[in-house]
Design an enzyme around this catalytic site. Sequence first.
Site, PDB file in Angstrom:
ATOM      1  CG  MET A  99       1.616  26.057  50.795  1.00  0.00           C
ATOM      2  SD  MET A  99       2.885  24.785  50.765  1.00  0.00           S
ATOM      3  CE  MET A  99       4.040  25.438  51.936  1.00  0.00           C
ATOM      4  CB  ALA A 142       0.335  28.502  58.530  1.00  0.00           C
ATOM      5  CG  LEU A 143      -4.055  32.136  55.774  1.00  0.00           C
ATOM      6  CD1 LEU A 143      -5.433  32.648  55.360  1.00  0.00           C
ATOM      7  CD2 LEU A 143      -3.128  32.056  54.566  1.00  0.00           C
ATOM      8  CD  GLU A 168      -1.808  41.230  60.182  1.00  0.00           C
ATOM      9  OE1 GLU A 168      -2.033  42.013  59.242  1.00  0.00           O
ATOM     10  OE2 GLU A 168      -2.688  40.813  60.949  1.00  0.00           O
ATOM     11  CG  HIS A 228      -0.342  34.278  54.053  1.00  0.00           C
ATOM     12  ND1 HIS A 228       0.140  33.786  55.241  1.00  0.00           N
ATOM     13  CD2 HIS A 228       0.250  33.549  53.078  1.00  0.00           C
ATOM     14  CE1 HIS A 228       0.975  32.801  55.005  1.00  0.00           C
ATOM     15  NE2 HIS A 228       1.068  32.627  53.702  1.00  0.00           N
ATOM     16  CE  LYS A 240      10.139  34.832  54.607  1.00  0.00           C
ATOM     17  NZ  LYS A 240       9.569  33.565  54.252  1.00  0.00           N
ATOM     18  CG  LEU A 255       5.131  39.117  59.264  1.00  0.00           C
ATOM     19  CD1 LEU A 255       3.629  39.407  59.249  1.00  0.00           C
ATOM     20  CD2 LEU A 255       5.604  38.985  60.703  1.00  0.00           C
ATOM     21  NE  ARG A 276       9.090  25.747  56.660  1.00  0.00           N
ATOM     22  CZ  ARG A 276       8.876  25.768  55.338  1.00  0.00           C
ATOM     23  NH1 ARG A 276       9.063  26.878  54.656  1.00  0.00           N
ATOM     24  NH2 ARG A 276       8.467  24.683  54.709  1.00  0.00           N
TER      25      ARG A 276
HETATM   26  O1  PAF Z   1       4.435  30.225  48.755  1.00  0.00           O
HETATM   27  C1  PAF Z   1       3.690  29.264  49.042  1.00  0.00           C
HETATM   28  O2  PAF Z   1       3.008  29.250  50.064  1.00  0.00           O
HETATM   29  C2  PAF Z   1       3.640  28.061  48.126  1.00  0.00           C
HETATM   30  O3  PAF Z   1       4.884  27.812  47.548  1.00  0.00           O
HETATM   31  C3  PAF Z   1       2.559  28.170  47.022  1.00  0.00           C
HETATM   32  C4  PAF Z   1       2.860  29.305  46.077  1.00  0.00           C
HETATM   33  C5  PAF Z   1       1.204  28.381  47.678  1.00  0.00           C
HETATM   34  C6  PAF Z   1       2.499  26.877  46.209  1.00  0.00           C
HETATM   35  O4  PAF Z   1       2.194  25.776  47.009  1.00  0.00           O
END
Ligand code: PAF
Length: 275
Positions: free
Chosen positions: A27, A29-30, A32, A34, A145, A180, A183
């Site tokens: 979603m 807001a990347l 480390e 991600h 996580k 991490l 939020r």
């Molecule tokens: O974990 C997340 O960021 C979300 O739940 C996902 C898997 C991208 C689905 O919107």
Amino acid sequence: MTEVIETIASLRLRLETAGSIAFVPTMGALHEGHLALVARAAELADTVVVSIFVNPLQFGEGEDLDRYPRDLDSDVAKLPDDVVVFAPSVAELYPGGASETLVTAGEAGTRFEGASRPGHFDGMLTVVAKLLNIVRPDVVVFGQKDAQQVFLVRRMVRELNVPVTVDVVETVREESGLALSSRNRYLDADQHRAALALSGALNTAAASATTRANALAAAHEVLDAEPAVDLDYVELVDPATFLPVADDYRGPTTAIVAARVGTTRLIDNRMLQLG
Ligand code: PAF
């Protein structure tokens, strides 16, 4: 330059010559955490696709959909150049408005995170199913996580015969132990310090994991000592069912915790061995 694709049609065209595909749904807001998923994805396939889409369907009334951080340029800048970014609009993914066809998470989706976020897991599974149908990856990479999310996605893939392998990457933590999360940026310095009680409780539980009762008592002691932590749940679940383990259970379990610190809801988990 990282390629950013906004429509399903263009993505499908681009992926015709992609070879094997590893997919990381996000979603945005990347952080480390991600980037660790993206690095893992790069080991697994010829082409890595990262989706960046804040899915309205998985946010309930009064949740943080509006304030959820959205900064596509800064997210794209964090990614390796050879990643294909899929960043659709809400209208591209839900052209008819909110999807009326939902993948339901069933009873397991009403416990723990699902209890305080009704409908969240149906919305999450529905968008993951849509994204898997759009990207058609060989492998999809998730972070441990979100343990309940991982459990439900694995089950959906198995039960709906989705032709994809689910790969799961260990939680990335700050040196302090805090998992991490996008939020974490909402926490001020005092709240950040208080939030360390979550990983602290899981570690203390692991150290006293002779029985379920001992492990939970140890976790509660750490959490109760931190007044800024408003505990939602701490529990030991069977990784195969995501149900609480019995008092006499011995073996591997996932310790899960969720709490509100200020207005920010945080979750964490770790594996531990009972007995
Ligand atoms: O974990 C997340 O960021 C979300 O739940 C996902 C898997 C991208 C689905 O919107």
